[in-house]
Motif scaffolding. Sequence first.
Motif, short mmCIF file in Angstrom:
data_model
loop_
_atom_site.label_atom_id
_atom_site.label_comp_id
_atom_site.label_asym_id
_atom_site.label_seq_id
_atom_site.Cartn_x
_atom_site.Cartn_y
_atom_site.Cartn_z
N PRO A 121 0.80 -1.22 0.00
CA PRO A 121 0.00 0.00 0.00
C PRO A 121 0.84 1.28 0.00
O PRO A 121 0.46 2.28 -0.62
N GLU A 122 1.99 1.26 0.68
CA GLU A 122 2.86 2.45 0.69
C GLU A 122 3.43 2.73 -0.70
O GLU A 122 3.46 3.87 -1.16
N ILE A 123 3.89 1.69 -1.38
CA ILE A 123 4.44 1.87 -2.72
C ILE A 123 3.35 2.34 -3.67
O ILE A 123 3.55 3.26 -4.48
N ALA A 124 2.17 1.72 -3.57
CA ALA A 124 1.05 2.14 -4.42
C ALA A 124 0.68 3.60 -4.14
O ALA A 124 0.32 4.34 -5.05
N ARG A 125 0.79 4.01 -2.89
CA ARG A 125 0.44 5.39 -2.52
C ARG A 125 1.35 6.41 -3.21
O ARG A 125 0.88 7.44 -3.71
#
Length: 259
Positions: A121-125
């Motif tokens: 989720p952090e990378i996607a963010r």
Amino acid sequence: MDQDERRLHASSFGAAAVAYAEHRPDYAQAAMRWALEPAPGPRVLDLGAGTGKLTAALVALGADVIAVEPDPAMLAELRRSLPGVRALSGSAEAIPLPDASVDAVLAGNAMHWFDMAVAGPEIARVLAPGGVLAGLWNLMDDRVEWVAGLARAGGSAAVGPRDTPAAWRAATAGAHLPKTGAAARFGSPVQAEFPHGQRRTADSLVATLATRAGVLVMPNQDREATLGRIRAFLASRPETAQGEFTLPMLTGVLRVRRL
């Protein structure tokens, strides 16, 4: 490998930051170009950047690079060698960048350390719509007979499950997925391999293998025994016993798109 052992291996590199910077190989240019090919723009995050091996190569390609690295010693070495690059303290699980601020996230020999349940989720963010996540790994080409012998001599600590082509494909096919059953943030993976080679001597190859996590965490006696076996093997082979030689390698890439 359980979680505690994983943390030990992942945190082992800082003590060898200078040796890591000197001896670890760079990445095939064709591999980096392929990794970035679908990216919607030039902004690239090198995540888990270490001492900047991949960072430097991306700068040379003309990318607009930001580096993020959790280990203070590795980050200090990166900042020393690449003073013109924005280099931040952070991790895959806590990226110090705004939403949609990069077009691609690349990780050089690092994605297998990420906790993708949190890091996904952090990378996607931080990725822009249509952004790319790619992991790059440098592999020893054990289809070459003497390289296969080196892998046997070094054992799994020196030449591990992601260090040869067939093993790498199996070990990294799901590296972008959370291991908790949470929803994936990325599309179907594509893997590709690109020829690469590094000029080495027996001494410099031993020094390179000494920077592997499995070797770094060994007790001193076991580490010296492992490195001694590798030295003896290299001294016994006509390809490696005298002067410089080319270590046959591949750069393997796993590439996915942000959903």
